[in-house]
Design a protein around this motif. Structure first.
Motif, PDB file in Angstrom:
ATOM      1  N   GLN A 238      20.722 -29.600  51.240  1.00  7.97           N
ATOM      2  CA  GLN A 238      21.630 -28.627  50.853  1.00  7.97           C
ATOM      3  C   GLN A 238      20.856 -27.947  49.569  1.00  7.97           C
ATOM      4  O   GLN A 238      20.427 -26.771  49.126  1.00  7.97           O
ATOM      5  N   LYS A 239      20.670 -28.899  48.501  1.00  6.89           N
ATOM      6  CA  LYS A 239      19.881 -28.729  47.353  1.00  6.89           C
ATOM      7  C   LYS A 239      18.602 -28.206  47.325  1.00  6.89           C
ATOM      8  O   LYS A 239      18.095 -27.139  46.715  1.00  6.89           O
ATOM      9  N   ARG A 240      17.804 -28.834  48.342  1.00  9.61           N
ATOM     10  CA  ARG A 240      16.624 -28.351  48.605  1.00  9.61           C
ATOM     11  C   ARG A 240      16.340 -27.128  49.003  1.00  9.61           C
ATOM     12  O   ARG A 240      15.541 -26.364  48.873  1.00  9.61           O
ATOM     13  N   VAL A 241      17.278 -26.855  50.120  1.00  9.21           N
ATOM     14  CA  VAL A 241      17.207 -25.405  50.563  1.00  9.21           C
ATOM     15  C   VAL A 241      17.365 -24.498  49.474  1.00  9.21           C
ATOM     16  O   VAL A 241      16.890 -23.294  49.753  1.00  9.21           O
ATOM     17  N   LYS A 242      18.408 -24.624  48.705  1.00 15.85           N
ATOM     18  CA  LYS A 242      18.813 -23.710  47.736  1.00 15.85           C
ATOM     19  C   LYS A 242      17.579 -23.801  46.922  1.00 15.85           C
ATOM     20  O   LYS A 242      17.245 -22.475  46.256  1.00 15.85           O
ATOM     21  N   ASP A 243      16.884 -24.641  46.327  1.00 15.11           N
ATOM     22  CA  ASP A 243      15.674 -24.599  45.502  1.00 15.11           C
ATOM     23  C   ASP A 243      14.670 -23.821  46.015  1.00 15.11           C
ATOM     24  O   ASP A 243      13.888 -22.910  45.537  1.00 15.11           O
ATOM     25  N   ILE A 244      14.391 -23.993  47.471  1.00 15.62           N
ATOM     26  CA  ILE A 244      13.384 -23.141  48.126  1.00 15.62           C
ATOM     27  C   ILE A 244      13.635 -21.700  48.364  1.00 15.62           C
ATOM     28  O   ILE A 244      13.073 -20.916  47.887  1.00 15.62           O
ATOM     29  N   LYS A 245      14.952 -21.499  48.530  1.00 14.77           N
ATOM     30  CA  LYS A 245      15.587 -20.012  48.495  1.00 14.77           C
ATOM     31  C   LYS A 245      15.377 -19.435  47.099  1.00 14.77           C
ATOM     32  O   LYS A 245      14.994 -18.263  47.047  1.00 14.77           O
ATOM     33  N   GLY A 246      15.735 -20.205  46.274  1.00 20.96           N
ATOM     34  CA  GLY A 246      15.424 -19.710  44.812  1.00 20.96           C
ATOM     35  C   GLY A 246      13.984 -19.122  44.317  1.00 20.96           C
ATOM     36  O   GLY A 246      13.718 -18.224  43.746  1.00 20.96           O
ATOM     37  N   PHE A 247      13.143 -19.933  44.944  1.00 20.85           N
ATOM     38  CA  PHE A 247      11.794 -19.820  44.685  1.00 20.85           C
ATOM     39  C   PHE A 247      11.390 -18.611  45.284  1.00 20.85           C
ATOM     40  O   PHE A 247      10.603 -17.775  44.662  1.00 20.85           O
TER      41      PHE A 247
ATOM     42  N   LYS B 278      26.721 -41.853  53.311  1.00 19.71           N
ATOM     43  CA  LYS B 278      25.098 -41.619  53.545  1.00 19.71           C
ATOM     44  C   LYS B 278      24.991 -40.326  53.919  1.00 19.71           C
ATOM     45  O   LYS B 278      24.124 -39.641  53.389  1.00 19.71           O
ATOM     46  N   LYS B 279      25.541 -40.043  55.117  1.00 18.69           N
ATOM     47  CA  LYS B 279      25.431 -38.818  55.749  1.00 18.69           C
ATOM     48  C   LYS B 279      25.473 -37.607  54.704  1.00 18.69           C
ATOM     49  O   LYS B 279      24.967 -36.605  54.757  1.00 18.69           O
ATOM     50  N   GLU B 280      26.676 -37.709  54.018  1.00 24.58           N
ATOM     51  CA  GLU B 280      27.294 -36.533  53.194  1.00 24.58           C
ATOM     52  C   GLU B 280      26.026 -36.587  52.027  1.00 24.58           C
ATOM     53  O   GLU B 280      25.873 -35.548  51.630  1.00 24.58           O
ATOM     54  N   GLN B 281      25.734 -37.632  51.571  1.00 26.06           N
ATOM     55  CA  GLN B 281      24.504 -37.697  50.329  1.00 26.06           C
ATOM     56  C   GLN B 281      23.136 -36.861  50.920  1.00 26.06           C
ATOM     57  O   GLN B 281      22.626 -36.052  50.257  1.00 26.06           O
ATOM     58  N   GLN B 282      22.951 -37.237  52.230  1.00 29.07           N
ATOM     59  CA  GLN B 282      21.912 -36.553  52.872  1.00 29.07           C
ATOM     60  C   GLN B 282      22.129 -35.162  53.076  1.00 29.07           C
ATOM     61  O   GLN B 282      21.196 -34.370  52.521  1.00 29.07           O
ATOM     62  N   TYR B 283      23.075 -34.822  53.356  1.00 25.22           N
ATOM     63  CA  TYR B 283      23.481 -33.305  53.343  1.00 25.22           C
ATOM     64  C   TYR B 283      23.359 -32.585  52.119  1.00 25.22           C
ATOM     65  O   TYR B 283      22.920 -31.724  52.125  1.00 25.22           O
ATOM     66  N   LEU B 284      24.170 -33.407  51.097  1.00 26.40           N
ATOM     67  CA  LEU B 284      23.958 -32.445  49.923  1.00 26.40           C
ATOM     68  C   LEU B 284      22.403 -32.509  49.308  1.00 26.40           C
ATOM     69  O   LEU B 284      22.113 -31.346  48.600  1.00 26.40           O
ATOM     70  N   LYS B 285      21.663 -33.397  49.354  1.00 29.09           N
ATOM     71  CA  LYS B 285      20.382 -33.228  49.237  1.00 29.09           C
ATOM     72  C   LYS B 285      19.819 -32.470  49.755  1.00 29.09           C
ATOM     73  O   LYS B 285      19.000 -31.506  49.230  1.00 29.09           O
TER      74      LYS B 285
END
Length: 103
Positions: free
Chosen positions: A23-32, A14-21
């Motif tokens: 991480q993806k959110r940060v990547k999306d924000i950075k991309g914007f 669960k912690k790994e899933q939360q981390y990956l989620k």
């Protein structure tokens, strides 16, 4: 003993899933924000070139509006649906609502 190990594995997963989620959110924000920065720089250059060399016809509006529309769609995908009330929480709420109706 195996119950404890199983619980620890579930917790770690669960912690790994939360981390990956996250991480993806940060990547999306950075991309914007990268997209927004490039848009501002390029549109500024186009406005300058247009007004300096061809001030009688403002063609920069085509780029500004066209690319701006794409930027707005990118913003909607990253932030907007949550602000408009149609984000993941809304989806989860609706799924639970429909599941409860079918009981």
């Amino acid at each position: 003993m195996s119950k404890v190990i199983e619980d620890n594995m579930k917790s770690a997963f669960k912690k790994e899933q939360q981390y990956l989620k996250a991480q993806k959110r940060v990547k999306d924000i950075k991309g914007f924000y990268t997209h927004l920065t490039i848009y501002c720089v390029v549109i500024s250059i186009l406005v300058f070139i247009n007004l300096k060399y061809e001030p009688h016809f403002h063609w920069f509006w085509f780029s500004l509006i066209g690319w701006g529309t794409g930027l707005f769609i990118h913003w909607l995908r990253v932030f907007g649906f949550n602000l408009l009330g149609f984000g993941k929480k809304w989806e989860e709420h609706k799924i639970k609502e429909f599941m409860n109706k079918e009981k």
